[in-house]
Scaffold this motif. Structure first.
Motif, short mmCIF file in Angstrom:
data_model
loop_
_atom_site.label_atom_id
_atom_site.label_comp_id
_atom_site.label_asym_id
_atom_site.label_seq_id
_atom_site.Cartn_x
_atom_site.Cartn_y
_atom_site.Cartn_z
N SER A 186 -4.46 5.50 4.33
CA SER A 186 -4.61 5.96 2.94
C SER A 186 -3.48 6.86 2.47
O SER A 186 -3.29 7.03 1.26
CB SER A 186 -5.95 6.69 2.77
OG SER A 186 -6.04 7.80 3.63
N THR A 187 -2.73 7.47 3.39
CA THR A 187 -1.60 8.32 2.98
C THR A 187 -0.27 7.81 3.54
O THR A 187 0.67 8.58 3.69
CB THR A 187 -1.83 9.79 3.42
OG1 THR A 187 -2.06 9.84 4.84
CG2 THR A 187 -3.01 10.40 2.70
N SER B 143 -11.25 11.84 3.11
CA SER B 143 -11.60 10.73 2.24
C SER B 143 -10.42 9.78 2.07
O SER B 143 -9.29 10.22 1.81
CB SER B 143 -12.04 11.26 0.87
OG SER B 143 -12.15 10.22 -0.08
N ASN B 144 -10.68 8.49 2.17
CA ASN B 144 -9.61 7.50 1.97
C ASN B 144 -9.04 7.54 0.57
O ASN B 144 -7.85 7.30 0.36
CB ASN B 144 -10.15 6.09 2.26
CG ASN B 144 -10.41 5.85 3.74
OD1 ASN B 144 -9.79 6.48 4.59
ND2 ASN B 144 -11.33 4.96 4.04
N GLU B 145 -9.90 7.83 -0.42
CA GLU B 145 -9.46 7.83 -1.82
C GLU B 145 -8.77 9.13 -2.23
O GLU B 145 -7.89 9.12 -3.09
CB GLU B 145 -10.65 7.59 -2.76
CG GLU B 145 -11.27 6.21 -2.68
CD GLU B 145 -12.14 6.02 -1.45
OE1 GLU B 145 -12.59 7.04 -0.89
OE2 GLU B 145 -12.36 4.86 -1.05
N MET B 146 -9.14 10.24 -1.60
CA MET B 146 -8.67 11.55 -2.07
C MET B 146 -7.60 12.18 -1.17
O MET B 146 -6.98 13.17 -1.57
CB MET B 146 -9.85 12.52 -2.17
CG MET B 146 -10.99 12.03 -3.05
SD MET B 146 -10.49 11.66 -4.74
CE MET B 146 -10.07 13.29 -5.34
N TYR C 76 -4.13 13.08 -2.47
CA TYR C 76 -4.03 14.23 -3.36
C TYR C 76 -3.87 15.53 -2.56
O TYR C 76 -3.31 16.51 -3.07
CB TYR C 76 -5.25 14.30 -4.28
CG TYR C 76 -5.41 13.06 -5.13
CD1 TYR C 76 -4.50 12.77 -6.14
CD2 TYR C 76 -6.43 12.16 -4.88
CE1 TYR C 76 -4.62 11.61 -6.90
CE2 TYR C 76 -6.56 11.00 -5.64
CZ TYR C 76 -5.65 10.74 -6.64
OH TYR C 76 -5.77 9.59 -7.38
N TRP D 110 -11.69 16.38 0.77
CA TRP D 110 -10.70 15.40 0.34
C TRP D 110 -9.88 14.85 1.50
O TRP D 110 -9.54 13.67 1.52
CB TRP D 110 -9.76 16.02 -0.69
CG TRP D 110 -10.36 16.19 -2.05
CD1 TRP D 110 -11.67 16.04 -2.39
CD2 TRP D 110 -9.66 16.52 -3.26
NE1 TRP D 110 -11.85 16.28 -3.74
CE2 TRP D 110 -10.63 16.57 -4.30
CE3 TRP D 110 -8.34 16.79 -3.57
CZ2 TRP D 110 -10.31 16.87 -5.62
CZ3 TRP D 110 -8.00 17.10 -4.88
CH2 TRP D 110 -8.97 17.14 -5.89
N LEU E 73 0.83 -1.21 0.00
CA LEU E 73 0.00 0.00 0.00
C LEU E 73 0.86 1.25 0.00
O LEU E 73 0.59 2.22 -0.73
CB LEU E 73 -0.92 -0.01 1.22
CG LEU E 73 -1.78 1.24 1.45
CD1 LEU E 73 -2.77 1.43 0.30
CD2 LEU E 73 -2.50 1.15 2.79
N THR F 288 1.65 7.04 -6.72
CA THR F 288 0.68 8.10 -7.01
C THR F 288 1.23 9.47 -6.62
O THR F 288 1.19 10.42 -7.41
CB THR F 288 -0.63 7.83 -6.26
OG1 THR F 288 -1.16 6.57 -6.64
CG2 THR F 288 -1.65 8.92 -6.55
N ASN G 270 0.94 4.15 -2.83
CA ASN G 270 0.75 5.57 -2.51
C ASN G 270 1.93 6.40 -2.98
O ASN G 270 1.76 7.53 -3.46
CB ASN G 270 0.55 5.74 -1.01
CG ASN G 270 -0.80 5.26 -0.53
OD1 ASN G 270 -1.75 5.17 -1.32
ND2 ASN G 270 -0.91 4.93 0.74
#
Length: 288
Positions: free
Chosen positions: A238-239, A147-150, A153, A144, A62, A69, A66
């Motif tokens: 997520s990050t 959010s786990n997905e955003m 960013y 954002w 993971l 990305t 990350n």
């Protein structure tokens, strides 16, 4: 003899500290990565078991995803914005020094300050969303960072803001070193400004592109302060980046050998990026 001995004597304490506290601990970390260390260091060698375990962990995979990305977006956006701002300032605009100072200002801040400021700004409860709601734009939503997905960013946004000015300064220095004879000849031939930049100036900035890539790439791999201050690795994991993974496994989950192995792999990744560049620059200096 005195002239040669005195400088060596003066720098010897610093050189000794660097040798012990930097290179010594690098070697110690590499050694720990081949042991069974958990909460405390263990000196019993266990081969490459930590590396095998590391590469099979979901959290490691993971973190690498990350990083892919974050690093790709960070390098591309910061590079393009830096080049764009450099071209803008290169047009001999008014208040050029003021614009340079504004763009370079974020580099004067620590990553902790940058992360904390952007955490407040992006927090829906106190930041940009709440401010626009208080001005009457009730439908505006920007969550954002929750959010786990955003959330990753949001880290990209803060990192780009922090370093774009530095990249701009690199490209601006490169633009100011371009041969004006070719540019003037192109203008006499009727070439437009965008054609001059696209076909004459930018192709001459190859070394600057390489330097910017090396600096941004190694900063992306080492990113820790910004992530911790901005999201603390969350929401959830997520990050998580490799640096956050290394800290969590070394100091929170008491898997020191796994954390040491991850830090060694980070060092190898940085070395793969930086060493060829350094060798190339040293070769250029030697040859001329």
């Amino acid at each position: 003899m005195k002239a040669n001995f005195l400088p060596k004597l003066l720098i010897s304490p610093s050189a000794l500290l660097v040798l012990v506290c930097v290179y010594g601990y690098i070697m110690f970390t590499i050694y720990l990565s081949f042991t069974t260390s958990t909460m405390m260091p263990s000196y019993d060698l266990a081969g490459t078991g930590s590396y095998t375990l590391l590469l099979g962990l979901e959290n490691c995979q993971l973190s690498l995803a990350n990083l892919g990305t974050f690093a790709s977006l960070y390098i591309i956006i910061a590079g393009l914005l830096g080049l764009g701002f450099a071209i803008l300032i290169d047009q001999k605009i008014r208040a050029e020094s003021a614009f340079r100072s504004i763009f370079l200002y974020p580099m004067a801040l620590s990553l902790i300050v940058t992360g904390t400021a952007w955490k407040w700004l992006l927090d829906p409860g106190v930041g940009l969303e709440q401010s626009l709601h208080s001005l009457g734009w009730e439908s505006f939503s920007f969550g954002w960072i929750k959010s786990n997905e955003m959330a990753i960013y949001c880290v990209v946004i803060a990192a780009v803001w922090q370093t774009t000015g530095f990249v701009m300064a690199m490209f601006l220095a490169g633009l100011r070193g371009v041969d004006n004879e070719q540019v003037n000849a192109a203008r006499v031939d009727g070439a437009k400004t965008w054609q001059i930049y696209l076909r004459i100036i930018i192709p001459q900035l190859g070394p600057v592109f390489v330097s910017a890539f090396v600096i941004l790439a190694h900063m992306a791999i080492k990113s820790y302060d910004l992530v911790v201050a901005l999201t603390n690795g969350g929401p959830g994991r997520s990050t998580w980046l490799p640096s956050v993974f290394m800290y969590q496994y070394t100091f929170t989950r008491n898997e020191m050998a796994v954390g040491a192995a991850s830090s060694v792999l980070m060092l190898v990744a940085i070395g793969v990026i930086v060493l060829p560049y350094l060798l190339s620059e040293m070769r250029k200096v030697k040859n001329g």
